[in-house]
Design a protein around this motif. Sequence first.
Motif, PDB file in Angstrom:
ATOM      1  N   MET A  94      38.867  32.568  39.682  1.00 36.54           N
ATOM      2  CA  MET A  94      39.558  33.936  39.232  1.00 36.54           C
ATOM      3  C   MET A  94      39.665  35.175  40.168  1.00 36.54           C
ATOM      4  SD  MET A  94      41.259  33.468  36.220  1.00 36.54           S
ATOM      5  CE  MET A  94      41.287  35.065  36.406  1.00 36.54           C
ATOM      6  N   LYS A  95      38.508  34.987  41.209  1.00 35.44           N
ATOM      7  CA  LYS A  95      38.066  36.055  42.324  1.00 35.44           C
ATOM      8  C   LYS A  95      39.959  35.777  43.177  1.00 35.44           C
ATOM      9  CE  LYS A  95      33.974  36.662  42.973  1.00 35.44           C
ATOM     10  NZ  LYS A  95      32.417  35.201  43.261  1.00 35.44           N
ATOM     11  N   ARG A  96      39.699  34.230  43.089  1.00 34.21           N
ATOM     12  CA  ARG A  96      41.134  34.207  44.205  1.00 34.21           C
ATOM     13  C   ARG A  96      42.851  34.888  43.670  1.00 34.21           C
ATOM     14  NH1 ARG A  96      42.293  27.677  45.314  1.00 34.21           N
ATOM     15  NH2 ARG A  96      40.513  27.805  46.468  1.00 34.21           N
ATOM     16  N   VAL A  97      42.635  34.899  41.472  1.00 33.67           N
ATOM     17  CA  VAL A  97      43.617  34.887  41.535  1.00 33.67           C
ATOM     18  C   VAL A  97      43.965  37.164  42.190  1.00 33.67           C
ATOM     19  CG1 VAL A  97      44.453  35.873  39.488  1.00 33.67           C
ATOM     20  CG2 VAL A  97      43.857  33.675  40.148  1.00 33.67           C
ATOM     21  N   ASP A  98      42.829  37.601  42.088  1.00 32.77           N
ATOM     22  CA  ASP A  98      41.969  38.712  42.263  1.00 32.77           C
ATOM     23  C   ASP A  98      43.114  39.292  43.013  1.00 32.77           C
ATOM     24  OD1 ASP A  98      42.272  39.253  39.848  1.00 32.77           O
ATOM     25  OD2 ASP A  98      39.484  39.228  40.280  1.00 32.77           O
TER      26      ASP A  98
ATOM     27  N   LEU B 173      44.845  37.242  45.705  1.00 35.11           N
ATOM     28  CA  LEU B 173      46.432  37.246  45.692  1.00 35.11           C
ATOM     29  C   LEU B 173      47.245  38.503  44.624  1.00 35.11           C
ATOM     30  CD1 LEU B 173      46.787  33.468  44.583  1.00 35.11           C
ATOM     31  CD2 LEU B 173      47.468  34.378  46.735  1.00 35.11           C
TER      32      LEU B 173
END
Lengths: 290, 290, 290, 290, 290, 290
Positions: free
Chosen positions: B1-5, B7
Motif C-alpha cells: 500500500m505504500k507504493r500506492v501512496d 504514486l
Amino acid sequence: MKRVDVLMEALPYIQQFHGKTVVVKLGGHAMIDSDTLDTVIQDLVLLHYVGMKVVIVHGGGPEITSKMKAMGKEPKFVGGLRITDLETLEIAQMVLVGKINDGIVSLIARFGAQGVGLSGNDGNMIIAKKISPKKVVVDDEEQEIDLGHVGDIEEINPELLEGLINKGYIPVIAPIGMDRKGHSLNVNADTAAGEIAIALKAYKFINMSDIDGIMNAGRTRTYHRLTISEAKSLINEGIIVGGMIPKLDACIKCLENGVSYAHIINGNKNHNLLLELFTREGIGTMIKKE
Amino acid sequence: MKRVDVLMEALPYIQQFHGKTVVVKLGGHAMIDSDTLDTVIQDLVLLHYVGMKVVIVHGGGPEITSKMKAMGKEPKFVGGLRITDLETLEIAQMVLVGKINDGIVSLIARFGAQGVGLSGNDGNMIIAKKISPKKVVVDDEEQEIDLGHVGDIEEINPELLEGLINKGYIPVIAPIGMDRKGHSLNVNADTAAGEIAIALKAYKFINMSDIDGIMNAGRTRTYHRLTISEAKSLINEGIIVGGMIPKLDACIKCLENGVSYAHIINGNKNHNLLLELFTREGIGTMIKKE
Amino acid sequence: MKRVDVLMEALPYIQQFHGKTVVVKLGGHAMIDSDTLDTVIQDLVLLHYVGMKVVIVHGGGPEITSKMKAMGKEPKFVGGLRITDLETLEIAQMVLVGKINDGIVSLIARFGAQGVGLSGNDGNMIIAKKISPKKVVVDDEEQEIDLGHVGDIEEINPELLEGLINKGYIPVIAPIGMDRKGHSLNVNADTAAGEIAIALKAYKFINMSDIDGIMNAGRTRTYHRLTISEAKSLINEGIIVGGMIPKLDACIKCLENGVSYAHIINGNKNHNLLLELFTREGIGTMIKKE
Amino acid sequence: MKRVDVLMEALPYIQQFHGKTVVVKLGGHAMIDSDTLDTVIQDLVLLHYVGMKVVIVHGGGPEITSKMKAMGKEPKFVGGLRITDLETLEIAQMVLVGKINDGIVSLIARFGAQGVGLSGNDGNMIIAKKISPKKVVVDDEEQEIDLGHVGDIEEINPELLEGLINKGYIPVIAPIGMDRKGHSLNVNADTAAGEIAIALKAYKFINMSDIDGIMNAGRTRTYHRLTISEAKSLINEGIIVGGMIPKLDACIKCLENGVSYAHIINGNKNHNLLLELFTREGIGTMIKKE
Amino acid sequence: MKRVDVLMEALPYIQQFHGKTVVVKLGGHAMIDSDTLDTVIQDLVLLHYVGMKVVIVHGGGPEITSKMKAMGKEPKFVGGLRITDLETLEIAQMVLVGKINDGIVSLIARFGAQGVGLSGNDGNMIIAKKISPKKVVVDDEEQEIDLGHVGDIEEINPELLEGLINKGYIPVIAPIGMDRKGHSLNVNADTAAGEIAIALKAYKFINMSDIDGIMNAGRTRTYHRLTISEAKSLINEGIIVGGMIPKLDACIKCLENGVSYAHIINGNKNHNLLLELFTREGIGTMIKKE
Amino acid sequence: MKRVDVLMEALPYIQQFHGKTVVVKLGGHAMIDSDTLDTVIQDLVLLHYVGMKVVIVHGGGPEITSKMKAMGKEPKFVGGLRITDLETLEIAQMVLVGKINDGIVSLIARFGAQGVGLSGNDGNMIIAKKISPKKVVVDDEEQEIDLGHVGDIEEINPELLEGLINKGYIPVIAPIGMDRKGHSLNVNADTAAGEIAIALKAYKFINMSDIDGIMNAGRTRTYHRLTISEAKSLINEGIIVGGMIPKLDACIKCLENGVSYAHIINGNKNHNLLLELFTREGIGTMIKKE
C-alpha cells in the motif's frame, strides 16, 4: 527515498501498459459512496497520466431504484425481472447520464484530467435492439412478459471514442443504447463495457465490483491469475459456481475477441486498481488467454 | 500500500510536467561510474514514461583525458588552458560520440525506452565558430594562445531534435559542434545543454554535476529554491562566490530566454533527480524567474 | 553547352530513380583515404539532391585494427578468426561511431546536405544475437572458440530510418548491433547494409568496395549486367569463384527480398558511382531479378 | 567522365534552388516552333526533377492571329490596339487553352513529368476586371475605344496552384482571367506570370522571350547581372530605352513584392534556361534586389 | 412555407448522398444550347453544395463538326466512320478543351462553386492506345481503314481527380486521352465517364443525353427502375433493342465494377437531374445491382 | 417541379452559409413540446447536411421546476430570485443533462445525423465562478442572499467542440458550468450560448425563444433587419423597452466580438428557422454589425 523505490518498481508496469487502452467497468458500492468513487477516479487519472488510454463505463442500478422511490414511482418486477416502462427509462437516463455520468466527469476534472461524458446515443455509439419478451412463470402459469425499454447491444461504433481518446480525453460512458430508429434503451453496463473493450481492441478490460475476485464455491480461495482453459476447467469441475460464472464468461468473451487481459477486482478497497496493475501477484483476478 | 501512496503523491508533479520538455546535462562522476549512470538513466526513462520529453546532453572531460593517456598522447595545457590539436579532437570525438554517447543510448534501450545518439554534426544541429586566441600569461610573459579545435556556439538548429522528440525518442547529445564549413569543434557541454534548452523552449533545464546545489561561501548552506533576483542579490552580497557563479549564470540565462525552471543537482546520489522533481522541498537547487 | 548535354543525358536516369531509396555500403579504401571519401560523399549528396533517398552503411575494419595497435592492444586471432573482447568492442565502437561515422556526417554537411549518424543502438534499429562459438582447428585440434562480442542480425527496426529519410536527412549507419538486453555487438557491415536495404524496401543496394565488379576466375572479364539466373549459372559452371561468390550471394538475397537492383562497384575510382548509375553500360556490376 | 564533372559543377546550383518555386513565362518564337518548345520543356522537366517547383505561364498572340485568319476572321485594330470581340475571345480561348496549353501538358508527359493545364477560370485563379475604354486618336480625332473582352488582373487565388505544386505536378497556365460574374477575359501573359510569381512568393521569375536579355540603346551590350538600383540608374541615364523598360519594370515589380530573382532570357536558343541557371556568369539578364 | 416542405422532403436524399462521388456525363443538346447547360450546371452546383462530390465528363461531337466546317475543313467519313487526322484532332482539342470545357468551368464559377478543367493529358489521367484499323466495306470491297488519332482507354490515373475532389473543386473532364508516348488521342466520352466512375469508386454514374431513359422497342414505355438482371432479361427477350443496348451495357459495366447506381436521364428538360435524384419515382432510368 | 424551384432559390443561401458555424440557443416552448422540438431538430439536421457546422445550446427552466415539484421539492425564491441548493442543482443536472440533452441527441440520430451531448464539465468546456450574494429587499429590509450553486461564466475552452465539429458531429450543450475546483454550477443558457458563439468565432448566433423577434413597445411592429447602431437608437429613443433590451444586448455582445449575424426567432412556429435563414426578408429579427 521510499517514494523513489516505489516509482522504480512501478516502472516496468508503466512501460508495459504505455499507450495501451484500458476499459474499466465501474459498478457496485463505488457508485453510491463518494469517498470510494474519489479514490477510484484518482487512480484512473494516474493511469491516464502515466500513459494509458482510459475509458470508463459505469452502472448505477441501486441509484436508479432509490431515485424512483424518491419520485414516488414504485419499481415493478414480474417473476423477478424488472419492467422498464417509459417513465422508468426517463428516470434511469436522468440518473445515469445527468447525475452519475456528469458527476464522474467533474471528478476527473477535479483530479486534473479532462473527461467527456457520453451515452450510447452520442455519435450512435451503442446500437441496441429492444429485447424480445421473456417467458416467466407467475402464479404457476407461464407468461410472456415484455420487459419494456431494455435493449441487447447489436453494434458498437467506436469512431467517436477513438477520436476523443486520441486527443487525450477520458471518455465516461453511461449504459444507454439506441435502436436504429433513435429510441433510447437501457442496456446492461457489464455487457456494454465488454463490447466497447472489444470494439476498441483494448489491452485490458477491468471489471470493478463488490467482490474480491473469482472465488471457489466455498469462498475460501481467490484465484489471482487464471488462463482461459484453467477458468473453464474450474467451471466444469464445479469448483467455480453461481454468480461467478457470468462474470468469468464476460471476461472470456473479451479475451477471445482481441482483448489481452481481463481483471475482476473489488473497487471498494482503497487503490485496489493500482495494486492489481502495479504488483506482480495482484490483488483481484486476472485472466489471460493462455 | 505504500507504493500506492507514493504514486498518489507523485501524481500532481506528473500532471504538472506532462508533455513538457526537460533538457538534462549529465556530467561529473556519472560519466565514469557505471552504477551511478545506470541509476540516472533509469530515472530519465521513468520521466519519459510518465510523459516528459527528455533530452540528454552529456560531457566527458575526464574520460577523454584518461583515453588520451592510454593512447600515449599527453594532454597539453598552456597557462591552465587545454590545447585541442587535431589528434586531441579525434580522441575527444571517439570518446564522446563512440563510447559515452552510444553507451548511454544502449543503457536507455536496456531500461526499456528508445534513444538516438547525436553529435552537433547531425542535422547541422550545433553550429559553432572556432574561438579566438586567448591571452595567457606564461613565464611572466603575455602570449596569445590558439586553443585549437574548440568552438563557441553560434546557433542551434532544433528541427532534428523536435522531430525525434515528437516520435517518442530520447535524444542523447555529445558536445561536438560544427563550423559553417563542416569542420568539427569541441564545445562546452554546459553551454550546449543550456542553448539547446533555450532552442527547444524547454520547461526545465537540469544540470547534474558533483555538487549538491548552490551553496554559500562557507558551504554551510544549500539554497533549495531561488528566484533570479534572490540569486543575483546573493552574488552581489558576496554570499555566493567562486565556481558557483558561472553555474548560476548559466541557469539565469536559460530562465531569461524562455525556460521555466533550472535545477542544479548532484547526480551521484541515488535517484536525486526524482527526489528533486517529485517532492515539494527538493534536494538540490531550483531557480525560477520570480 | 556540354554541361547542358550531360544534364539532358542524365535526365532519364534522374526520372527513373526519383523518390527511390538507395542503400549504399561504403567500404574498403574509401574508409582510409580522405580524398576518395570526399568524392564518394559528394556523389551521394548529388544523388540526394536529384531526388533519391540515400542511406549510407559503412565499415571500418582496417581503421579499427590500426587504432588498436596505436592503443597498444594487439588484435587476437584464433584459427583465422578475430576475437572481439570487451576492450576490442569498445575500440571498434569508438572508431566506427565516433570517428568514421561522425566524420561522414560532417562531410555530408560540408557538401551541403544534412546527415544523421546512427549506430544500431539508436531507436533499437539493429537487433542482433551473440553468435555461437565456432569450431576451429588449432594445432591439429578442434576447439570451440567464443568469438566474443560479435552478433548475427535478427531484426531491423526501420521506423527511425524512415522518419529521418522522409524529413530529408541522409542516415549514416555504423555496423553496431544490440542484443535484446541492450548490449552492443559488432555486426558485419555488408550484412547490415543488405538487411537494411530489405527492411526499407530499397530500390537499389550498392556495395562499394575495392574491386571493379564481378569478374570471372581469371579476372579477364567484368560482368556489367547480370540477372539472378545468369549469376547462378556462372557460379554453377565454375566461372565465378572464390570471394566473388559471397558478394553475389548478398546481392541475390536483396533481390529475392524486394530490392530491385544490386550494384557492386569500385569506390576508389573517381565518381564511379555516378558513372554506374547515369550511363547505360555502367562501370561495375549490376544484378537484377530477371 | 565529363558527364560527371558537369553534374558536380551543377551541384551547388541544384542545392541552392532545391525546393524553390520558379515561375516561367514562355513566349515568343517558342510558342510557334515545336523544336524550340521541345527543348524548353525538356529543360523545365529537368528543373522539376532536380527539385524545383516549376510553374509555367504561356502566351500565344501570333498563334491566335494566324488561327483567326484561318477561320476567316480578320483581326481588328483601332489606333494600334487590338479589339477583342466575343468571337475573338472564343478563338483566343480555343487556341490558348485547347491547343497551346494542352499541348504543353502533353509535352511535359512526353518528357516524363506530370503537368496540369489551367486557365484563370480554374479554381477562380485569375480574377480580372474588364479594362476601361482607351482614348485613341483615329483620323486626327480622339475617340474612346472599348477594347472588348480584355481584363486587368485584380487578384490571384493561389490555393489551387499550391495544392498542385505540393503534389508534384507542373501547372501550366493560359492567360485567361475571369471577372467576378464568371465571364472570361483575355489578360496579358507577362502580367499574369508576374502576379502569379508574387502570389506564390516564388524564388525566381523567368521571362523567356525572343531577346537575349536587357541591352543598351545601341544593342551593343547585354547586362547579365543587375540590381534594382543599377537598373533604375540605367533607365534614368537613358542608357536603357524603349521596349526594354516595361520588361525591366515587370521584373522590378516582382522583386519589390517578395520574389528573389528575375531573369530575362532568349528562349529560342538551345538550353539557354539551364545555362542561365547553372553557370555563374549566366547568359541572359538576372536582376536581384541589391 | 412550401419552400420549407420541399427542403424537408429532399432531406432524406441529401443524407443518403452525403459525401458520395457522382460522375456525370454531359452530352447531347446541352452541349449546344446555353440555357439548357446553365440549368444543368446550376443543378450540379446544388448537388455540390448539399455535400456530393461531383465530377463532370463532357462530350462535344456536334460542336466539333460545326467548328470544322467554319474553318473550311470537311469532316471525312469512310463507311460511316469518322476519320480523325491531325488537323481534326487539333480542332477537336480546341473545341473540347478550349471552348466547351473552359466554358463549363466559368459557368460553375458563375453559379458560385469552383471547377477545374482537365483533359486526359493532365496528370496522365486518361491513358489510351490508338485503336487498330477497322474493316469497313466500301464500294462492295472490304478495306482496312485507319481511323487516325482515336484511342481506346487503357488506364485511368485517378490521383489528380481525388486530390481536387478532396479540396472541394468540381473537376470537368474533356474526352482527350494520351498514349504512353505523350500523344493526344480522341476518346469516347461515354466510355471515359464510365471508366472514371469505376476508377473513383463512384456512388452514382449519371448519363445525361437526349433521351428520356431506357425504353422498350415501341418507345411506349420508359423503365424507371431496373436491376441488372431485369435489364438483361429485357434485352434477351427482345423488348429493349437497338441503341438502347450499348447505353445499358455501359451502365451495367459500371455497376459490375463497384459503382452503386447508374442513371440515364434527359438533360434537356429543366432540372431533370434533381427530379431524378430527389424523388422516389425518378424521371429517367435508374439501374442498380439487384 | 416546385421542389426544384425551391432548391434553386435556397442555393444562394446554402452557398453563403457553407462551412460556417451556427450556434443555436434552443429555449422556450420547444423544450416542453415534443412536436415543436421534432421540427426544430429536423431543421437543424437539414442545416448540417447542406454544409453548416451546427452547435446547439439548450435551456430547460420550466422542465426543472416541474420535475422538482414531481419529486416533492418546492422551488425556493427570495425577493424574486431562485435559490439553487445542492438538491436543486442535482435535479437541474439530471433534467438538463440526462433528459433534455440526451433526448435532443437521440432526436438528431432519429433524423439521420450524429450528435454528441455535452455539459460544461466535459473537456472543462465552461469554466464558471459561483456568483456573489445579491442584495435583495425582503419585507422592507435589504438582505444579502446567497443564490447557491449558480455561476458566472469566466472562460470557454472550445477545443473539445472544435474537434467534434470538424469530425462532423453536432454538439448539444447543457448549461452546466464548472468552477476551477471541479464543482458543477448552473449557468444561464443564453449567456452560455453567446459565449460559445464568440469562442467558436461563429458566423451566426441564433436565439430561438417564444417571441417573434424584436418588437416596439406597443408590440405593433417587428424589426426584421437591424444594425447595431439602429438597435441602440431604438433603445435610446425608448421605442424598444423592457425584456427586449437584454435580448438585444446579448446579440450585440456577440456581434462586437466576432460573430457576423445574430438572429432572434420564434421557435414554436413550424420551420421558422429555415424561413429566417433561406428567405431574403426573414421572419424574425436579424442584427448585423452595420
